[in-house]
Every structure is written in C-alpha cells, then in structure tokens.
Design an enzyme around this catalytic site. Structure first.
Site, PDB file in Angstrom:
ATOM      1  N   GLU A  72       0.840  -1.214   0.000  1.00  0.00           N
ATOM      2  CA  GLU A  72       0.000   0.000   0.000  1.00  0.00           C
ATOM      3  C   GLU A  72       0.869   1.256   0.000  1.00  0.00           C
ATOM      4  O   GLU A  72       1.754   1.402   0.850  1.00  0.00           O
ATOM      5  CB  GLU A  72      -0.899  -0.017   1.244  1.00  0.00           C
ATOM      6  CG  GLU A  72      -1.881   1.139   1.273  1.00  0.00           C
ATOM      7  CD  GLU A  72      -2.844   1.059   2.463  1.00  0.00           C
ATOM      8  OE1 GLU A  72      -3.138  -0.051   2.938  1.00  0.00           O
ATOM      9  OE2 GLU A  72      -3.283   2.133   2.913  1.00  0.00           O
ATOM     10  N   ASP A 117       4.718 -14.775  10.991  1.00  0.00           N
ATOM     11  CA  ASP A 117       3.405 -15.245  10.533  1.00  0.00           C
ATOM     12  C   ASP A 117       2.365 -14.146  10.754  1.00  0.00           C
ATOM     13  O   ASP A 117       1.866 -13.970  11.868  1.00  0.00           O
ATOM     14  CB  ASP A 117       3.066 -16.517  11.335  1.00  0.00           C
ATOM     15  CG  ASP A 117       1.744 -17.134  10.929  1.00  0.00           C
ATOM     16  OD1 ASP A 117       0.928 -16.445  10.294  1.00  0.00           O
ATOM     17  OD2 ASP A 117       1.533 -18.302  11.278  1.00  0.00           O
ATOM     18  N   HIS A 153      -2.081  10.726   0.472  1.00  0.00           N
ATOM     19  CA  HIS A 153      -2.368   9.506  -0.265  1.00  0.00           C
ATOM     20  C   HIS A 153      -2.326   9.740  -1.762  1.00  0.00           C
ATOM     21  O   HIS A 153      -1.789   8.951  -2.514  1.00  0.00           O
ATOM     22  CB  HIS A 153      -3.799   9.077   0.102  1.00  0.00           C
ATOM     23  CG  HIS A 153      -3.872   7.661   0.529  1.00  0.00           C
ATOM     24  ND1 HIS A 153      -3.624   7.273   1.815  1.00  0.00           N
ATOM     25  CD2 HIS A 153      -4.163   6.542  -0.158  1.00  0.00           C
ATOM     26  CE1 HIS A 153      -3.767   5.981   1.915  1.00  0.00           C
ATOM     27  NE2 HIS A 153      -4.087   5.503   0.730  1.00  0.00           N
ATOM     28  N   LYS A 200      -6.816  -1.136  11.609  1.00  0.00           N
ATOM     29  CA  LYS A 200      -6.253  -1.485  10.303  1.00  0.00           C
ATOM     30  C   LYS A 200      -5.017  -0.619  10.054  1.00  0.00           C
ATOM     31  O   LYS A 200      -3.995  -1.092   9.546  1.00  0.00           O
ATOM     32  CB  LYS A 200      -7.310  -1.298   9.214  1.00  0.00           C
ATOM     33  CG  LYS A 200      -6.928  -1.862   7.864  1.00  0.00           C
ATOM     34  CD  LYS A 200      -6.151  -0.905   6.998  1.00  0.00           C
ATOM     35  CE  LYS A 200      -5.894  -1.485   5.614  1.00  0.00           C
ATOM     36  NZ  LYS A 200      -5.039  -0.609   4.798  1.00  0.00           N
TER      37      LYS A 200
HETATM   38  C1  MEV Z   1      -5.454   3.156   5.466  1.00  0.00           C
HETATM   39  O1  MEV Z   1      -4.740   2.033   5.033  1.00  0.00           O
HETATM   40  C2  MEV Z   1      -5.441   3.239   6.969  1.00  0.00           C
HETATM   41  C3  MEV Z   1      -6.299   4.350   7.573  1.00  0.00           C
HETATM   42  O2  MEV Z   1      -7.639   4.215   7.110  1.00  0.00           O
HETATM   43  C4  MEV Z   1      -6.226   4.195   9.067  1.00  0.00           C
HETATM   44  C5  MEV Z   1      -7.152   5.102   9.836  1.00  0.00           C
HETATM   45  O3  MEV Z   1      -8.208   5.484   9.303  1.00  0.00           O
HETATM   46  O4  MEV Z   1      -6.841   5.352  11.002  1.00  0.00           O
HETATM   47  C6  MEV Z   1      -5.807   5.705   7.143  1.00  0.00           C
END
Ligand code: MEV
Length: 449
Positions: A88, A300, A397, A284
């Site tokens: 990513e 792992d 991004h 995430k």
């Molecule tokens: C993107 O890979 C991860 C985010 O969505 C995490 C977040 O929202 O805290 C930017």
C-alpha cells in the site's frame, strides 16, 4: 460454463513440474497469455528459486512485494532502520514521517509485558470433572517426564513448558475436556515446538487412560479430539508509547495549533475506543505498520492478525488498540498489542530478505522485535490520525497514488514532473491523469514534429 469446469479439472497437479503447471494453467484458464508472464518473476538464481519453491506447494510463480525501510525510528534510545514489506502506498512514508517527528520529541518507548504462549489438547474423557484435582499432579509429572527429551533444548534456551491446567467444557459436551498448556519459546515463535509437545501429550494422555493405576474402570475411556497451539496470545504482549508536552506538538502546515491538534487527536482515539466501525479502521492503520514488519522479518502475519483482533475485542466489544491521554499538559499515546514473534526458526533465516531485514535491525531477539513491530504500529497509527484530524488522508495519499498511476502509464521523468506539478492541489483520478498525459504526449509529438 460446464465446458470451462471440465477443462479446469485435473488430477495430480502437484506432481507436474513447474513448466507443465504453467502450461496447464495457460491452456485451461489463460488464453492469450504466455508462460513469459510467469517466468518474468522467476528468481535470478536456481538456488534462490528452489528456496522459495520449498516454502509452499503447487508453485507457479513468485509474487514480489516492495521491501522499504523507515529510518530514524528511535526506540528506548536506540535508532533503528525498520524494514517494511507492504503493497500500500503512503504507509512507509507515513511511518518514516512519524518516526522523524518523534525522534525529536524523545523517541518511542517500548516494553514487553509478558511472553507466554498457549496450546491446547482437547479430549473426551469418561471420568467426572471433580476427579481432576486429585489426578492432575501425577498426570502433569507424567506428561513432563514423557516429553523431557523434546523440551531439553528449548529449556536450555530459556523456554519450555511453564505449566498446565485441566479444563472442563460442559457447554460443548459433558465429557469434553481441555489441557491448556503454557509455554515459553525464547526467541522462536514456537509453533513447531508447541505443536510437537501437544501431540506428545495427546499420545501420553491416551496411554495414561489405558494404563494408570489411579483410574477406575469407568475412567478409562479417553478420546483425543485435537492438539494444537492457540493463536490467542493475550499473555504475549508488548506496549509502545510516546509522550510529549502539548506545547511541543506543533504540526507544521496543518493549520491547527498544538493544543487544538492534541484535542482533536484525543477525540479521534476516543471515538475508536467506543465505536467498533471506527475501531476496525483505526486498528487497520495500526496493522499497516505491524504487518509490514512482521512480513519483512519472515513472521506469521495471519497469526498476528488473528491474535491482535481477538485482543481488541477482549472485553466483548471491538475497540481501538491504542489509547490517548493528556495529563498535566502532557500528551501520552500508547499501543498495547499481543505479538507472538520469532527471530530464530521458521522463515527468519530461510528467506534471504527476512534474514537481511533482521540484520538491518541488528539481529534483535524476539522481545526486541516485538518492541520494533509495536512501535511501527504506533507510528503508523499516529501518522494516520495526524492526517485525519488535520489535512485529511487523501492529500498525502493522492501524492503517492499519482506516482503509481504515472508508473502504470509508463510516464518518463519529465512527464512525471509536469503531471505532478499540474495535479498539485487538483483531484487525482486515473482517468484524469491518463487524459492529461495523453494530451501532454500529443503536444510533445506536435512540437517535435
Ligand atoms: C489506510 O490504510 C489506513 C487508515 O484508514 C487508518 C485510519 O483510518 O486510522 C488511514
């Protein structure tokens, strides 16, 4: 459809050589593609290819991922260059930027809270649950003695079996029981060791039921259901933290002052503690950092993911893994996560890049690697929230996204420069970039005559 299904069935795929497997896939599913498309990713040397092929089965190609590094990661006073494998865009840039930010504010602190792993032997037994207390001490000694040869090396390295309990699971079945075994696995993740011991315990349990003089006739029926480690590792936990006076929490270019930033940041973390929908996304972001280190070091990531999310739902509600507090005008941000990682065994030496990644980190032991991975998760989480509560996530991004689009359109260096300048402050979309580039190319052709 039926025809496709018949064409797509095969017996003995695994027995085919790699070229034959590729050819079969091309014939059955990939009309118009060529074997070159697999071969393109072959390792440069036969030896390396052999190493990679040995990791898995039915291999037909390699699947490369970018291996990047986040420099300037200061943890407990030591500066690391952290290897990260992730597909990513923006993740490594975000970790690097957060690392640099905290390097000038005291760095990250990290400490391992516990390193215990668990395994279970599940079995059906005809005895009564009340008999466990009387039977367990001798059974335990018997299990330890029967596996002494298997545990000796691990004990010499500081690990081994740390104890066990005998649980009754009446909700499953009145005769359902479990041996819950606690392990230390030193610098290895320990899955092989744990599973070997558990299977040996299972065998010994059967023997015990058949032969032990302590048992009455109606206590001799014992059926092993399964023996396997648990990836739930709530006692293999590390904490990473940063803190800094609010007044020093300035975010250049974000358009908010330090106090406002901290207030908004804390609210964002609190939202993720209370709202599972936000918590999953928040975590995430944490895992963007952790998984990248876990992958780079040959650990792992599925085990880590499973454990982390179970931990995040520990009190019955899924919550953010990180917490934020402000005490006496000082900002505190911390992350507590279970991380069952190893720096010996498994892929750690076998995969040449995992080996290199561990060299980059100065050959850490398992506890140090837990600290490094947790810090990278915290850095990632900090960077994501910093963007979210200030400029929004898309600005950074989209910069990366634009570069990826330009790569996919095979833009030259001057084309890249001109397109990047043009899209500064504009919305980036694949379609828009393609259109702009096409125009640019037409223009160039016209000028060049
Ligand atoms: C993107 O890979 C991860 C985010 O969505 C995490 C977040 O929202 O805290 C930017």
């Amino acid at each position: 459809m039926a025809q496709q299904q018949d064409k797509g069935r095969i017996n003995g795929f695994s027995k085919l050589g790699k070229q034959q497997r590729r050819q079969w896939l091309l014939d059955a599913f990939l009309a118009g593609r060529t074997t070159e498309e697999f071969r393109y990713f072959d390792a440069g040397s036969q030896d390396l290819q052999q190493v990679l092929d040995n990791f898995s089965e039915n291999t037909v190609a390699n699947f490369p991922l970018p291996f990047g590094v986040a420099p300037n990661v200061v943890i407990n006073g030591t500066t690391y260059v952290v290897p990260m494998v992730i597909e990513e865009s923006s993740v490594v840039a975000a970790a690097s930027s957060a690392a640099k930010y905290w390097a000038t504010r005291g760095g990250f602190r990290a400490e391992v809270i516990a390193t215990e792993k668990l395994g279970q032997v599940h079995f059906r037994w005809s005895g009564r649950p009340e008999r466990r207390a009387a039977l367990l001490p001798a059974l335990e000694q018997r299990l330890y003695a029967a596996t002494a040869g298997l545990t000796a090396r691990m004990e010499a390295r500081g690990g081994g079996v740390r104890g066990l309990s005998w649980k009754h699971l009446p909700a499953v079945h009145p005769q359902c029981y479990q041996l819950l075994v606690r392990f230390g696995t030193a610098d290895s993740m320990g899955a092989n060791f744990i599973n070997t011991i558990l299977e040996a315990y299972a065998g010994e349990l059967e023997l015990w039921a058949a032969t032990s003089e302590e048992l009455t006739a109606d206590e001799r029926e014992l059926e092993i259901i399964m023996a396997i480690l648990s990836n739930h590792t709530p006692n293999c936990v590390v904490r990473a933290a940063v803190s800094c006076p609010i007044e020093a929490m300035n975010i250049p270019g974000a358009g908010v002052d330090a106090a406002d930033f901290v207030r908004r940041f804390q609210l964002a973390v609190d939202i993720a503690r209370q709202d599972p929908y936000r918590a999953v996304t928040h975590n995430k972001g944490v895992m963007n950092g952790i998984d990248a280190v876990v992958l780079a070091t040959g650990n792992d990531f599925r085990a880590v993911e499973a454990a982390v999310h179970a931990f995040a739902a520990e009190d019955g509600q899924y919550r953010s893994l990180s917490r934020c507090r402000v005490v006496d005008e000082v900002f505190h941000f911390e992350l507590t996560v279970p991380l069952a990682l190893g720096t010996v065994g498994g892929l750690t030496r076998l995969h040449p890049l995992a080996d290199l990644a561990l060299d980059l980190l100065g050959r850490p032991n398992a506890e140090e690697l837990m600290c490094i991975a947790a810090v990278t998760g915290l850095a990632q989480n900090f960077a994501a929230l910093r963007s979210l509560v200030t400029t929004g996530i898309q600005r950074g991004h989209m910069k990366m996204h634009l570069q990826n689009i330009l790569s996919s359109l095979e833009a030259t260096v001057p084309e890249r420069q001109q397109t990047t300048d043009f899209f500064n402050g504009r919305t980036v979309s694949h379609h828009g970039v393609r259109q702009y580039l096409e125009k640019l190319r037409e223009e160039m052709e016209r000028i060049e005559g």
